[in-house]
Write a protein that holds these residues in place. Structure first.
Motif, PDB file in Angstrom:
ATOM      1  N   SER A  55     -37.433 -54.905 -20.894  1.00 44.19           N
ATOM      2  CA  SER A  55     -36.468 -55.887 -21.389  1.00 44.19           C
ATOM      3  C   SER A  55     -36.617 -56.136 -22.882  1.00 44.19           C
ATOM      4  O   SER A  55     -35.628 -56.390 -23.584  1.00 44.19           O
ATOM      5  N   ALA A  56     -37.832 -56.064 -23.408  1.00 44.14           N
ATOM      6  CA  ALA A  56     -38.027 -56.292 -24.846  1.00 44.14           C
ATOM      7  C   ALA A  56     -37.363 -55.191 -25.665  1.00 44.14           C
ATOM      8  O   ALA A  56     -36.707 -55.457 -26.681  1.00 44.14           O
ATOM      9  N   HIS A  60     -34.154 -55.563 -28.195  1.00 44.30           N
ATOM     10  CA  HIS A  60     -34.175 -55.100 -29.587  1.00 44.30           C
ATOM     11  C   HIS A  60     -32.957 -54.228 -29.884  1.00 44.30           C
ATOM     12  O   HIS A  60     -32.312 -54.373 -30.941  1.00 44.30           O
ATOM     13  N   ARG A  78     -39.777 -50.578 -33.833  1.00 44.42           N
ATOM     14  CA  ARG A  78     -40.533 -51.782 -33.468  1.00 44.42           C
ATOM     15  C   ARG A  78     -41.950 -51.353 -33.160  1.00 44.42           C
ATOM     16  O   ARG A  78     -42.239 -50.867 -32.056  1.00 44.42           O
ATOM     17  N   LEU A  81     -43.736 -52.590 -30.048  1.00 43.64           N
ATOM     18  CA  LEU A  81     -43.299 -52.020 -28.770  1.00 43.64           C
ATOM     19  C   LEU A  81     -43.636 -50.537 -28.668  1.00 43.64           C
ATOM     20  O   LEU A  81     -43.405 -49.930 -27.619  1.00 43.64           O
ATOM     21  N   GLN A 249     -37.229 -62.506 -17.959  1.00 45.50           N
ATOM     22  CA  GLN A 249     -36.485 -61.289 -18.282  1.00 45.50           C
ATOM     23  C   GLN A 249     -35.311 -61.593 -19.204  1.00 45.50           C
ATOM     24  O   GLN A 249     -35.064 -60.864 -20.174  1.00 45.50           O
ATOM     25  N   SER A 252     -36.520 -62.349 -22.694  1.00 42.73           N
ATOM     26  CA  SER A 252     -37.032 -61.163 -23.364  1.00 42.73           C
ATOM     27  C   SER A 252     -35.898 -60.366 -23.983  1.00 42.73           C
ATOM     28  O   SER A 252     -36.018 -59.863 -25.105  1.00 42.73           O
ATOM     29  N   ASP A 255     -34.441 -62.326 -26.907  1.00 41.68           N
ATOM     30  CA  ASP A 255     -35.385 -62.237 -28.029  1.00 41.68           C
ATOM     31  C   ASP A 255     -35.294 -63.438 -28.966  1.00 41.68           C
ATOM     32  O   ASP A 255     -35.236 -63.289 -30.187  1.00 41.68           O
TER      33      ASP A 255
END
Length: 407
Positions: A55-56, A60, A78, A81, A249, A252, A255
């Motif tokens: 999810s991150a 993004h 990122r 990540l 979720q 995330s 953000d």
């Protein structure tokens, strides 16, 4: 098969430009990927192995506004990540976004000819994907509309939804049902509506994957509705834990661009035909929740107490006009909020001066002075039960207004 044809296009493009290539759906779920070309990163490896980039990472990518792109652009890296930069080309057909073609490009060294090849590939992929995705979207929209109807307070509308779900073989058969509502706080900007939808769907799909429970879900504007059916009541702790995962979720993906809270209705017996009552409660609990709720942002209807029936007031009716005039007078003359806080504590402690003083860490003399001042500003005798009820209801309504961002 569609998957095989997509894979052929992706493999051919990857060999042609010598880069790792993948096709994602608009929610950044991977549909197919080429072999690695030595440029893979953690996000790509996870996506290929788990069919989910996380999810991150999705948040993004979506934060770049890719749902509105009409030509290729760069997704910045990122490092936290383990995600390298990518060229992202939208796959569109008749202005509808069908997917995202991703090419790993950590140093921006893709040649103009390679970028042109990527654009050509989106033109090949779009008509292949359109028919399949259009059929899926039509089926999904019909199912979600039927579920929304099933949760309507109107018996006539509920029957229409039930009949539609029966025809589609989607009507859950269970003795107990409960609804959870997740909502994004405030009105998201028009250019963020697509990201909000993806965020809610990501969260709903995650918790709906619990095969031990029959779960249906749909979207209703900036809200996600989760219907949980079972043969026996689901423990409250489990419902709360699922709601917390849902919010995790959603947050995330968003953000930090917006907040999300959730409300849980009571589990009702009598099958899904009675689930509308749990939905009404869950919607009210979600309206009562807000950034100031604290904790995990999850509110159960059963926890609201006297606030529960007030939470069913539609948000557009939560205006200062609902507040009693004596309370409005107090608020106008109490810019620091100290007297209002004292009144709330006094009423919450059933008019007990000793307990109120302890809760506020005040000397009783100071408390009595504040209560006298409150009586003067409101014009009400706080020893009168009806007066206390009037002010207490007004304060509860004010908390709902603040949760809705209207006070």
């Amino acid at each position: 098969m569609l998957e095989g044809r997509l894979q052929d296009v992706v493999d051919e493009l990857a060999e042609r430009i010598g880069r790792s290539v993948a096709v994602n759906d608009p929610r950044v779920h991977i549909l197919c990927a080429s072999r690695h070309f030595g440029d893979e990163d953690r996000v790509r490896v996870r996506a290929v192995l788990q069919r989910d980039a996380g999810s991150a990472a999705a948040g993004h990518i979506l934060a770049q506004g890719v749902d509105r792109w009409t030509e290729p652009g760069v997704i910045p890296p990122r490092d936290d990540l383990g995600m390298r930069a990518r060229l992202c080309a939208p796959i569109r057909w008749r202005h509808q976004l069908l997917g995202l073609l991703m090419v790993i490009d950590p140093d921006g060294s893709l040649s103009p000819a390679s970028v042109e090849a990527v654009v050509e590939a989106t033109g090949v992929l779009a008509p292949l994907m359109y028919g399949e995705f259009a059929a899926r979207d039509t089926e999904r929209m019909a199912r979600e509309e039927a579920l929304r109807q099933l949760l309507s307070p109107s018996a006539t509308v509920r029957k229409a939804g039930r009949d539609a779900l029966v025809r589609g073989g989607r009507l859950p058969s269970a003795r107990c049902a409960g609804v959870t509502v997740a909502r994004v706080v405030g009105d998201p900007p028009a250019d963020r509506a697509g990201v909000v939808e993806v965020a809610l769907r990501t969260g709903l799909e995650r918790v709906a994957g619990d095969r031990a429970l029959h779960t249906e879900f749909c979207l209703d504007g900036p809200r996600g509705l989760l219907l949980t059916c079972s043969d026996r009541p689901v423990p409250e702790e489990r419902l709360r834990a699922r709601a917390a995962v849902l919010l995790q979720q959603v947050r995330s993906v968003l953000d930090g661009s917006a907040e999300c809270v959730a409300g849980i209705g009571e589990t009702v017996e009598g099958g899904v035909e009675q689930a509308w009552m749990s939905y009404e409660q869950a919607a009210g609990a979600a309206r009562a929740a807000g950034p100031q709720t604290g904790g995990d942002g999850v509110v159960r209807w059963a926890e609201l107490g006297a606030l529960a029936p007030l939470s069913l007031i539609p948000p557009d009716r939560l205006t200062p006009a609902l507040l009693p005039a004596p309370l409005r007078a107090l608020l106008a003359r109490d810019p620091s909020g100290r007297l209002t806080e004292t009144l709330a504590a006094y009423l919450d402690h059933a008019g007990s001066a000793p307990r109120t003083a302890d809760a506020l860490h005040l000397h009783r003399t100071s408390l009595y002075y504040r209560l006298q001042r409150i009586a003067e500003l409101t014009g009400l005798d706080l020893a009168d039960g009806d007066n206390r009820l009037t002010l207490h209801l007004g304060l509860r309504l004010r908390s709902l207004m603040r949760a809705a961002g209207q006070g």
